[in-house]
Design a protein around this motif. Structure first.
Motif, PDB file in Angstrom:
ATOM      1  N   UNK A 107     -70.415  12.177  26.281  1.00  0.00           N
ATOM      2  CA  UNK A 107     -69.091  11.562  26.290  1.00  0.00           C
ATOM      3  C   UNK A 107     -68.012  12.613  26.028  1.00  0.00           C
ATOM      4  N   UNK A 108     -68.269  13.494  25.071  1.00  0.00           N
ATOM      5  CA  UNK A 108     -67.259  14.509  24.732  1.00  0.00           C
ATOM      6  C   UNK A 108     -67.097  15.545  25.843  1.00  0.00           C
ATOM      7  N   UNK A 109     -68.103  15.691  26.713  1.00  0.00           N
ATOM      8  CA  UNK A 109     -67.984  16.657  27.813  1.00  0.00           C
ATOM      9  C   UNK A 109     -67.318  16.051  29.058  1.00  0.00           C
ATOM     10  N   UNK A 110     -67.057  14.740  29.047  1.00  0.00           N
ATOM     11  CA  UNK A 110     -66.455  14.078  30.222  1.00  0.00           C
ATOM     12  C   UNK A 110     -64.947  14.274  30.265  1.00  0.00           C
ATOM     13  N   UNK A 111     -64.425  14.258  31.488  1.00  0.00           N
ATOM     14  CA  UNK A 111     -62.971  14.273  31.659  1.00  0.00           C
ATOM     15  C   UNK A 111     -62.448  12.868  31.351  1.00  0.00           C
ATOM     16  N   UNK A 112     -61.132  12.723  31.176  1.00  0.00           N
ATOM     17  CA  UNK A 112     -60.569  11.402  30.878  1.00  0.00           C
ATOM     18  C   UNK A 112     -60.827  10.429  32.029  1.00  0.00           C
ATOM     19  N   UNK A 113     -60.826  10.926  33.264  1.00  0.00           N
ATOM     20  CA  UNK A 113     -61.119  10.066  34.418  1.00  0.00           C
ATOM     21  C   UNK A 113     -62.568   9.566  34.374  1.00  0.00           C
ATOM     22  N   UNK A 114     -63.482  10.452  34.022  1.00  0.00           N
ATOM     23  CA  UNK A 114     -64.888  10.062  33.915  1.00  0.00           C
ATOM     24  C   UNK A 114     -65.092   9.053  32.780  1.00  0.00           C
ATOM     25  N   UNK A 115     -64.362   9.247  31.686  1.00  0.00           N
ATOM     26  CA  UNK A 115     -64.468   8.302  30.567  1.00  0.00           C
ATOM     27  C   UNK A 115     -63.957   6.923  30.964  1.00  0.00           C
ATOM     28  N   UNK A 116     -62.834   6.882  31.660  1.00  0.00           N
ATOM     29  CA  UNK A 116     -62.293   5.598  32.117  1.00  0.00           C
ATOM     30  C   UNK A 116     -63.279   4.896  33.051  1.00  0.00           C
ATOM     31  N   UNK A 117     -63.876   5.678  33.945  1.00  0.00           N
ATOM     32  CA  UNK A 117     -64.865   5.118  34.867  1.00  0.00           C
ATOM     33  C   UNK A 117     -66.069   4.582  34.094  1.00  0.00           C
ATOM     34  N   UNK A 118     -66.517   5.331  33.088  1.00  0.00           N
ATOM     35  CA  UNK A 118     -67.660   4.900  32.278  1.00  0.00           C
ATOM     36  C   UNK A 118     -67.325   3.605  31.529  1.00  0.00           C
ATOM     37  N   UNK A 119     -66.096   3.508  30.985  1.00  0.00           N
ATOM     38  CA  UNK A 119     -65.679   2.280  30.297  1.00  0.00           C
ATOM     39  C   UNK A 119     -65.690   1.091  31.254  1.00  0.00           C
ATOM     40  N   UNK A 120     -65.156   1.298  32.454  1.00  0.00           N
ATOM     41  CA  UNK A 120     -65.133   0.222  33.453  1.00  0.00           C
ATOM     42  C   UNK A 120     -66.545  -0.223  33.815  1.00  0.00           C
ATOM     43  N   UNK A 121     -67.425   0.746  34.013  1.00  0.00           N
ATOM     44  CA  UNK A 121     -68.803   0.409  34.356  1.00  0.00           C
ATOM     45  C   UNK A 121     -69.493  -0.346  33.221  1.00  0.00           C
TER      46      UNK A 121
END
Length: 191
Positions: free
Chosen positions: A39-53
């Motif tokens: 999680x800490x290595x993800x970009x903010x876009x990847x984090x948002x995508x992960x939250x949506x998923x």
């Protein structure tokens, strides 16, 4: 692993697990820690995508989640070569335009008898479910037969063994252990 041995950023990401951290198994702790690092290595876009998923996953009915877990388990059991070909096909599908995807879906529906992949019409069962029901139905039928009407293959193994032994005894015309030839006493042996 002790909670204090985690870095400050790891403790901050895992703060929801702090109270139960010591009661978690080492495997569970490791899994949470890997997730926090990922999680800490993800970009903010990847984090948002992960939250949506994650939210999408949580909104699915439990039955659908179980189906998806089973599909994924089956996928993992496939040979590496087959998994790679599935990944490649999926990647090609994602690169198609919306029109091409719709055409592909239409061809798929036609080939599958107007069924959308992965969905069954109400009341329709998978092959595995049908086979299981047939097996259970056959077992019930065998159990429902009166004992004399059961066929040899229907009987439990122990009962079959007993039946074989008694059939052998009947063929030999013996009724019990006392009538075995070696147990017979003759006048010669008494003298």
């Amino acid at each position: 692993m002790a909670w204090d041995s985690l870095s400050e950023s790891e403790r901050q990401l895992l703060q929801g697990a702090e109270q139960r951290w010591s009661s978690l198994s080492e495997t569970q702790q490791d899994r949470l820690l890997r997730g926090a690092r990922r999680w800490s290595s993800m970009s903010s876009e990847q984090r948002n995508n992960a939250r949506e998923q994650y939210e999408k996953w949580q909104s699915l009915p439990q039955e659908r989640r179980n189906q998806l877990r089973e599909s994924y388990r089956q996928y993992r059991e496939l040979p590496e070569e087959r998994r790679n070909s599935i990944r490649e096909a999926r990647q090609k599908y994602r690169q198609m335009s919306p029109e091409q995807r719709e055409q592909m879906r239409e061809r798929w529906r036609e080939a599958r008898g107007n069924r959308v992949s992965g969905e069954r019409s109400r009341g329709e069962k998978s092959r595995r479910e049908r086979l299981r029901e047939e097996r259970l139905r056959g077992e019930r039928l065998r159990q429902d037969r009166p004992r004399g009407e059961r066929r040899r293959g229907d009987r439990p193994r122990r009962e079959q063994e007993r039946g074989r032994r008694s059939e052998e005894s009947r063929r030999r015309g013996r009724r019990g252990d006392a009538e075995r030839p070696e147990d017979e006493v003759s006048a010669d042996t008494l003298s």
